[in-house]
Write an enzyme that holds these catalytic residues in place. Sequence first.
Site, PDB file in Angstrom:
ATOM      1  N   GLY A  78       0.827  -1.196   0.000  1.00  0.00           N
ATOM      2  CA  GLY A  78       0.000   0.000   0.000  1.00  0.00           C
ATOM      3  C   GLY A  78       0.859   1.244   0.000  1.00  0.00           C
ATOM      4  O   GLY A  78       1.992   1.223   0.480  1.00  0.00           O
ATOM      5  N   HIS A 133      -3.034   7.514   6.732  1.00  0.00           N
ATOM      6  CA  HIS A 133      -1.993   8.400   6.178  1.00  0.00           C
ATOM      7  C   HIS A 133      -2.591   9.724   5.685  1.00  0.00           C
ATOM      8  O   HIS A 133      -1.949  10.770   5.754  1.00  0.00           O
ATOM      9  CB  HIS A 133      -1.298   7.737   4.983  1.00  0.00           C
ATOM     10  CG  HIS A 133      -0.126   6.863   5.357  1.00  0.00           C
ATOM     11  ND1 HIS A 133       0.968   7.329   6.049  1.00  0.00           N
ATOM     12  CD2 HIS A 133       0.129   5.546   5.122  1.00  0.00           C
ATOM     13  CE1 HIS A 133       1.847   6.345   6.214  1.00  0.00           C
ATOM     14  NE2 HIS A 133       1.356   5.243   5.666  1.00  0.00           N
TER      15      HIS A 133
HETATM   16 NI    NI Z   1       2.299   3.373   5.576  1.00  0.00          NI
END
Ligand code: NI
Length: 159
Positions: A46, A134
């Site tokens: 990811g 994030h």
């Molecule tokens: Ni990460």
Amino acid sequence: MALRKIISIEDELLRKHSREVQHFDSRLHRLLDDMAETMAAANGVGLAAPQVAVLRRAVVMDCGSGLIEMVNPQILSTEGEQEGPEGCLSVPGRRGLVKRPMKVRVRFQDRYGEWRELEGEELLARCIMHETDHLDGRMYVDIMTRELFDEDEEEDDPT
Ligand code: NI
């Protein structure tokens, strides 16, 4: 396509809130293509746009069932709990145990702006949570139960 530089945890950009994507244009497509290539080259599962220093709400994931691109993702619901090892391409050399929901339902736009929904379980659920975190400046190291070291048995799936 081109490789982008992945910034590391010391960079304060990773702590910022990313803005919604509004234009589903060739610039976005280039960003997503570059992110997928950068993630694959780093053997990650990811990658979120802020990790390549772009504060936009876009992520790519490949948890074993092909590439998934999510733009402006919104978590709709979560269910259950799991605890597993996580790493992050922005935190090289470290791993930790993190508690996440077992099942996640997420709504997002594809690269053309079409809304879609996806349900993820186990690794995919963890990946969805890790990457959407994030976009709000959250890192797994903030919420890990404990750090993992070489002597701990673990899988290898840096996100
Ligand atoms: Ni990460």
